[in-house]
Design a protein around this motif. Structure first.
Motif, PDB file in Angstrom:
ATOM      1  N   GLN A  23     -33.428  -0.135 -16.704  1.00  0.00           N
ATOM      2  CA  GLN A  23     -33.050  -1.210 -15.789  1.00  0.00           C
ATOM      3  C   GLN A  23     -31.632  -1.725 -16.045  1.00  0.00           C
ATOM      4  N   VAL A  24     -30.996  -1.252 -17.092  1.00  0.00           N
ATOM      5  CA  VAL A  24     -29.619  -1.637 -17.395  1.00  0.00           C
ATOM      6  C   VAL A  24     -28.687  -0.659 -16.689  1.00  0.00           C
ATOM      7  N   LYS A  25     -27.928  -1.168 -15.731  1.00  0.00           N
ATOM      8  CA  LYS A  25     -26.969  -0.314 -15.014  1.00  0.00           C
ATOM      9  C   LYS A  25     -25.694  -0.130 -15.823  1.00  0.00           C
ATOM     10  N   THR A  26     -25.188  -1.230 -16.412  1.00  0.00           N
ATOM     11  CA  THR A  26     -24.069  -1.166 -17.349  1.00  0.00           C
ATOM     12  C   THR A  26     -24.320  -2.175 -18.459  1.00  0.00           C
ATOM     13  N   LEU A  27     -23.737  -1.910 -19.615  1.00  0.00           N
ATOM     14  CA  LEU A  27     -23.874  -2.804 -20.757  1.00  0.00           C
ATOM     15  C   LEU A  27     -22.560  -2.767 -21.531  1.00  0.00           C
ATOM     16  N   ASP A  28     -21.999  -3.944 -21.758  1.00  0.00           N
ATOM     17  CA  ASP A  28     -20.772  -4.085 -22.538  1.00  0.00           C
ATOM     18  C   ASP A  28     -21.013  -5.115 -23.634  1.00  0.00           C
ATOM     19  N   VAL A  29     -20.489  -4.830 -24.813  1.00  0.00           N
ATOM     20  CA  VAL A  29     -20.581  -5.753 -25.939  1.00  0.00           C
ATOM     21  C   VAL A  29     -19.173  -5.946 -26.487  1.00  0.00           C
ATOM     22  N   GLY A  30     -18.810  -7.206 -26.740  1.00  0.00           N
ATOM     23  CA  GLY A  30     -17.525  -7.500 -27.346  1.00  0.00           C
ATOM     24  C   GLY A  30     -17.704  -8.418 -28.540  1.00  0.00           C
ATOM     25  N   LEU A  31     -16.886  -8.192 -29.560  1.00  0.00           N
ATOM     26  CA  LEU A  31     -16.884  -9.041 -30.751  1.00  0.00           C
ATOM     27  C   LEU A  31     -15.660  -9.939 -30.729  1.00  0.00           C
ATOM     28  N   ASP A  32     -15.842 -11.186 -31.124  1.00  0.00           N
ATOM     29  CA  ASP A  32     -14.744 -12.148 -31.165  1.00  0.00           C
ATOM     30  C   ASP A  32     -13.678 -11.696 -32.163  1.00  0.00           C
ATOM     31  N   ILE A  33     -12.428 -11.870 -31.779  1.00  0.00           N
ATOM     32  CA  ILE A  33     -11.333 -11.469 -32.675  1.00  0.00           C
ATOM     33  C   ILE A  33     -10.515 -12.658 -33.188  1.00  0.00           C
ATOM     34  N   THR A  34     -10.767 -13.863 -32.645  1.00  0.00           N
ATOM     35  CA  THR A  34      -9.942 -15.003 -33.074  1.00  0.00           C
ATOM     36  C   THR A  34     -10.607 -15.858 -34.140  1.00  0.00           C
ATOM     37  N   GLY A  35     -11.928 -15.950 -34.132  1.00  0.00           N
ATOM     38  CA  GLY A  35     -12.624 -16.756 -35.123  1.00  0.00           C
ATOM     39  C   GLY A  35     -12.353 -18.242 -35.026  1.00  0.00           C
ATOM     40  N   SER A  36     -12.011 -18.714 -33.827  1.00  0.00           N
ATOM     41  CA  SER A  36     -11.744 -20.145 -33.674  1.00  0.00           C
ATOM     42  C   SER A  36     -13.048 -20.938 -33.809  1.00  0.00           C
ATOM     43  N   PRO A  37     -12.969 -22.224 -34.100  1.00  0.00           N
ATOM     44  CA  PRO A  37     -14.179 -23.043 -34.241  1.00  0.00           C
ATOM     45  C   PRO A  37     -15.006 -23.104 -32.956  1.00  0.00           C
ATOM     46  N   HIS A  38     -14.381 -22.798 -31.823  1.00  0.00           N
ATOM     47  CA  HIS A  38     -15.083 -22.864 -30.540  1.00  0.00           C
ATOM     48  C   HIS A  38     -15.627 -21.508 -30.099  1.00  0.00           C
ATOM     49  N   SER A  39     -15.271 -20.466 -30.825  1.00  0.00           N
ATOM     50  CA  SER A  39     -15.657 -19.111 -30.441  1.00  0.00           C
ATOM     51  C   SER A  39     -17.116 -18.819 -30.743  1.00  0.00           C
ATOM     52  N   TYR A  40     -17.676 -17.954 -29.918  1.00  0.00           N
ATOM     53  CA  TYR A  40     -18.933 -17.300 -30.240  1.00  0.00           C
ATOM     54  C   TYR A  40     -18.562 -15.982 -30.913  1.00  0.00           C
ATOM     55  N   ASP A  41     -19.511 -15.381 -31.612  1.00  0.00           N
ATOM     56  CA  ASP A  41     -19.224 -14.161 -32.364  1.00  0.00           C
ATOM     57  C   ASP A  41     -19.309 -12.901 -31.513  1.00  0.00           C
ATOM     58  N   LEU A  42     -20.132 -12.933 -30.465  1.00  0.00           N
ATOM     59  CA  LEU A  42     -20.405 -11.733 -29.690  1.00  0.00           C
ATOM     60  C   LEU A  42     -20.691 -12.119 -28.248  1.00  0.00           C
ATOM     61  N   VAL A  43     -20.266 -11.272 -27.330  1.00  0.00           N
ATOM     62  CA  VAL A  43     -20.628 -11.430 -25.925  1.00  0.00           C
ATOM     63  C   VAL A  43     -21.292 -10.142 -25.460  1.00  0.00           C
ATOM     64  N   LEU A  44     -22.405 -10.298 -24.763  1.00  0.00           N
ATOM     65  CA  LEU A  44     -23.125  -9.185 -24.148  1.00  0.00           C
ATOM     66  C   LEU A  44     -23.080  -9.390 -22.643  1.00  0.00           C
ATOM     67  N   THR A  45     -22.705  -8.343 -21.916  1.00  0.00           N
ATOM     68  CA  THR A  45     -22.721  -8.387 -20.458  1.00  0.00           C
ATOM     69  C   THR A  45     -23.498  -7.178 -19.960  1.00  0.00           C
ATOM     70  N   THR A  46     -24.555  -7.441 -19.193  1.00  0.00           N
ATOM     71  CA  THR A  46     -25.316  -6.354 -18.579  1.00  0.00           C
ATOM     72  C   THR A  46     -25.327  -6.557 -17.075  1.00  0.00           C
ATOM     73  N   ARG A  47     -25.487  -5.456 -16.356  1.00  0.00           N
ATOM     74  CA  ARG A  47     -25.572  -5.514 -14.898  1.00  0.00           C
ATOM     75  C   ARG A  47     -26.880  -4.886 -14.467  1.00  0.00           C
ATOM     76  N   HIS A  48     -27.495  -5.540 -13.452  1.00  0.00           N
ATOM     77  CA  HIS A  48     -28.801  -5.128 -12.954  1.00  0.00           C
ATOM     78  C   HIS A  48     -28.773  -5.175 -11.427  1.00  0.00           C
ATOM     79  N   THR A  49     -29.582  -4.334 -10.816  1.00  0.00           N
ATOM     80  CA  THR A  49     -29.617  -4.261  -9.363  1.00  0.00           C
ATOM     81  C   THR A  49     -30.041  -5.577  -8.731  1.00  0.00           C
ATOM     82  N   ASP A  50     -31.022  -6.248  -9.347  1.00  0.00           N
ATOM     83  CA  ASP A  50     -31.569  -7.479  -8.768  1.00  0.00           C
ATOM     84  C   ASP A  50     -32.302  -8.263  -9.857  1.00  0.00           C
ATOM     85  N   PRO A  51     -32.784  -9.464  -9.537  1.00  0.00           N
ATOM     86  CA  PRO A  51     -33.485 -10.268 -10.551  1.00  0.00           C
ATOM     87  C   PRO A  51     -34.722  -9.578 -11.137  1.00  0.00           C
ATOM     88  N   GLY A  52     -35.403  -8.767 -10.341  1.00  0.00           N
ATOM     89  CA  GLY A  52     -36.562  -8.039 -10.854  1.00  0.00           C
ATOM     90  C   GLY A  52     -36.179  -7.054 -11.947  1.00  0.00           C
TER      91      GLY A  52
END
Length: 94
Positions: free
Chosen positions: A32-61
């Motif tokens: 059900q995953v059409k695309t999947l991208d993962v990125g790791l934070d490179i700045t380490g700022s106090p406001h940063s998250y450590d990782l971002v996951l982005t997936t794409r799906h055809t629809d909510p189902g």
């Protein structure tokens, strides 16, 4: 296309690279995953998250099927105790 974005902050930021490896495996094992991208934070700022996951799906189902897939649930069980915080945004691509 439905875009699912998850920001993760780990209790130990050193867990982020292993999480990225495990998350990337979902692109192969969950149809059900059409695309999947993962990125790791490179700045380490106090406001940063450590990782971002982005997936794409055809629809909510398809998103719901991904979220209930056994491989996703197994990974979520590994991630859960390691996360200090996460944020999620689901949106439609223009």
């Amino acid at each position: 296309m439905l875009v699912h974005v998850v920001l993760m902050r780990f209790t130990d930021p050193g867990d982020a690279p292993e999480a990225a490896v495990r998350l990337r495996q979902l692109a192969v094992s969950v149809p059900q995953v059409k695309t999947l991208d993962v990125g790791l934070d490179i700045t380490g700022s106090p406001h940063s998250y450590d990782l971002v996951l982005t997936t794409r799906h055809t629809d909510p189902g398809e998103l719901a099927a991904y979220q209930s897939h056994p491989d996703h649930l197994q990974l979520a069980a590994w991630l859960g105790p390691r996360l200090a915080h996460r944020a999620v945004v689901d949106h439609l691509e223009p």
